[in-house]
Write a protein that holds these residues in place. Sequence first.
Motif, PDB file in Angstrom:
ATOM      1  N   LEU A  65      21.820  -3.508  32.311  1.00 55.31           N
ATOM      2  CA  LEU A  65      21.539  -4.761  33.005  1.00 55.31           C
ATOM      3  C   LEU A  65      20.244  -4.562  33.784  1.00 55.31           C
ATOM      4  CD1 LEU A  65      22.605  -7.615  33.742  1.00 55.31           C
ATOM      5  CD2 LEU A  65      23.724  -6.560  35.717  1.00 55.31           C
ATOM      6  N   ILE A  66      19.271  -5.430  33.529  1.00 53.96           N
ATOM      7  CA  ILE A  66      17.981  -5.369  34.221  1.00 53.96           C
ATOM      8  C   ILE A  66      17.798  -6.666  34.988  1.00 53.96           C
ATOM      9  CG2 ILE A  66      15.478  -5.169  33.963  1.00 53.96           C
ATOM     10  CD1 ILE A  66      16.077  -3.774  31.235  1.00 53.96           C
ATOM     11  N   LEU A  67      17.555  -6.533  36.287  1.00 54.44           N
ATOM     12  CA  LEU A  67      17.295  -7.698  37.132  1.00 54.44           C
ATOM     13  C   LEU A  67      15.839  -7.643  37.571  1.00 54.44           C
ATOM     14  CD1 LEU A  67      20.457  -6.807  37.740  1.00 54.44           C
ATOM     15  CD2 LEU A  67      20.273  -8.803  39.172  1.00 54.44           C
ATOM     16  N   GLU A 129      16.561  -8.147  45.447  1.00 57.50           N
ATOM     17  CA  GLU A 129      15.774  -8.915  46.417  1.00 57.50           C
ATOM     18  C   GLU A 129      14.357  -8.380  46.565  1.00 57.50           C
ATOM     19  OE1 GLU A 129      19.643 -10.123  49.105  1.00 57.50           O
ATOM     20  OE2 GLU A 129      18.580  -8.267  49.546  1.00 57.50           O
ATOM     21  N   SER A 130      14.021  -7.400  45.740  1.00 57.66           N
ATOM     22  CA  SER A 130      12.685  -6.805  45.783  1.00 57.66           C
ATOM     23  C   SER A 130      11.635  -7.821  45.348  1.00 57.66           C
ATOM     24  CB  SER A 130      12.643  -5.588  44.849  1.00 57.66           C
ATOM     25  OG  SER A 130      11.330  -5.199  44.572  1.00 57.66           O
ATOM     26  N   GLU A 131      10.429  -7.642  45.842  1.00 52.62           N
ATOM     27  CA  GLU A 131       9.314  -8.509  45.463  1.00 52.62           C
ATOM     28  C   GLU A 131       8.590  -7.999  44.216  1.00 52.62           C
ATOM     29  OE1 GLU A 131       8.444 -11.429  46.884  1.00 52.62           O
ATOM     30  OE2 GLU A 131      10.105 -11.273  48.299  1.00 52.62           O
ATOM     31  N   GLU A 132       8.696  -6.666  43.932  1.00 54.70           N
ATOM     32  CA  GLU A 132       7.885  -6.139  42.839  1.00 54.70           C
ATOM     33  C   GLU A 132       8.595  -5.276  41.798  1.00 54.70           C
ATOM     34  OE1 GLU A 132       7.729  -3.559  46.379  1.00 54.70           O
ATOM     35  OE2 GLU A 132       6.716  -5.453  46.189  1.00 54.70           O
ATOM     36  N   ALA A 133       9.724  -4.661  42.105  1.00 54.59           N
ATOM     37  CA  ALA A 133      10.329  -3.704  41.167  1.00 54.59           C
ATOM     38  C   ALA A 133      11.593  -4.260  40.508  1.00 54.59           C
ATOM     39  CB  ALA A 133      10.657  -2.406  41.892  1.00 54.59           C
ATOM     40  N   ASP A 134      11.758  -3.946  39.218  1.00 52.19           N
ATOM     41  CA  ASP A 134      12.985  -4.283  38.501  1.00 52.19           C
ATOM     42  C   ASP A 134      14.123  -3.388  39.003  1.00 52.19           C
ATOM     43  OD1 ASP A 134      11.404  -5.966  36.992  1.00 52.19           O
ATOM     44  OD2 ASP A 134      11.603  -4.824  35.129  1.00 52.19           O
ATOM     45  N   LEU A 135      15.344  -3.878  38.881  1.00 52.49           N
ATOM     46  CA  LEU A 135      16.549  -3.109  39.166  1.00 52.49           C
ATOM     47  C   LEU A 135      17.217  -2.833  37.826  1.00 52.49           C
ATOM     48  CD1 LEU A 135      18.683  -1.934  41.132  1.00 52.49           C
ATOM     49  CD2 LEU A 135      19.685  -4.232  41.239  1.00 52.49           C
ATOM     50  N   HIS A 136      17.326  -1.556  37.455  1.00 53.03           N
ATOM     51  CA  HIS A 136      17.922  -1.149  36.179  1.00 53.03           C
ATOM     52  C   HIS A 136      19.296  -0.546  36.447  1.00 53.03           C
ATOM     53  CE1 HIS A 136      14.345  -1.229  33.343  1.00 53.03           C
ATOM     54  NE2 HIS A 136      13.845  -1.600  34.496  1.00 53.03           N
ATOM     55  N   LEU A 137      20.318  -1.125  35.813  1.00 45.76           N
ATOM     56  CA  LEU A 137      21.695  -0.677  35.980  1.00 45.76           C
ATOM     57  C   LEU A 137      22.302  -0.335  34.626  1.00 45.76           C
ATOM     58  CD1 LEU A 137      22.798  -3.578  38.354  1.00 45.76           C
ATOM     59  CD2 LEU A 137      22.115  -1.270  39.043  1.00 45.76           C
TER      60      LEU A 137
END
Length: 165
Positions: A65-67, A129-137
């Motif tokens: 899952l990538i946000l 809620e980051s402005e620049e980085a993806d969240l990888h789960l």
Amino acid sequence: MASLLPLIQDILPMILPASVSLTKAADILPPEPEPSEAEGASPAVRVISRHAIVDKTDRMCASVLILKPNSSSSIRHHGEQETILYTVSGKGALLSQPKGDDEEPQRHELGPGDFAFIPAWTEHQAVNESEEADLHLVLIRSGGQPVEVNLTDWGGEQVKDGPNR
């Protein structure tokens, strides 16, 4: 005869070992957009869900899952499946079902290397809620096929239309 079944299940993999199954990142992760696509008029996909290991065993499966920045998954649960969530990169939060009607969801901060256990039927939402980085789960679930039940809100009805991932 029934007493031999557990013994056969224990011995059979030693006699007929299964082969290793591999899913390459290139087959899961979306390609990086071309500069012209990133600036295009169409809105970019904000949440990407891809199945990595599915139907290899009836005991577990895995998904990615990538946000994207400033995005969140739907509020969802995984039915009777228990889930282990692993944060590969980025920072975010895992919100879980509020205890009462007037309460806010419980917030669990996530960072690289963090694990979370999500019990069966537990409503949750991943948030970046980051402005620049993806969240990888990475999600590892009990059962051979992922179950994702998207909800209209906390304690809400199941979403009838739209993606099931």
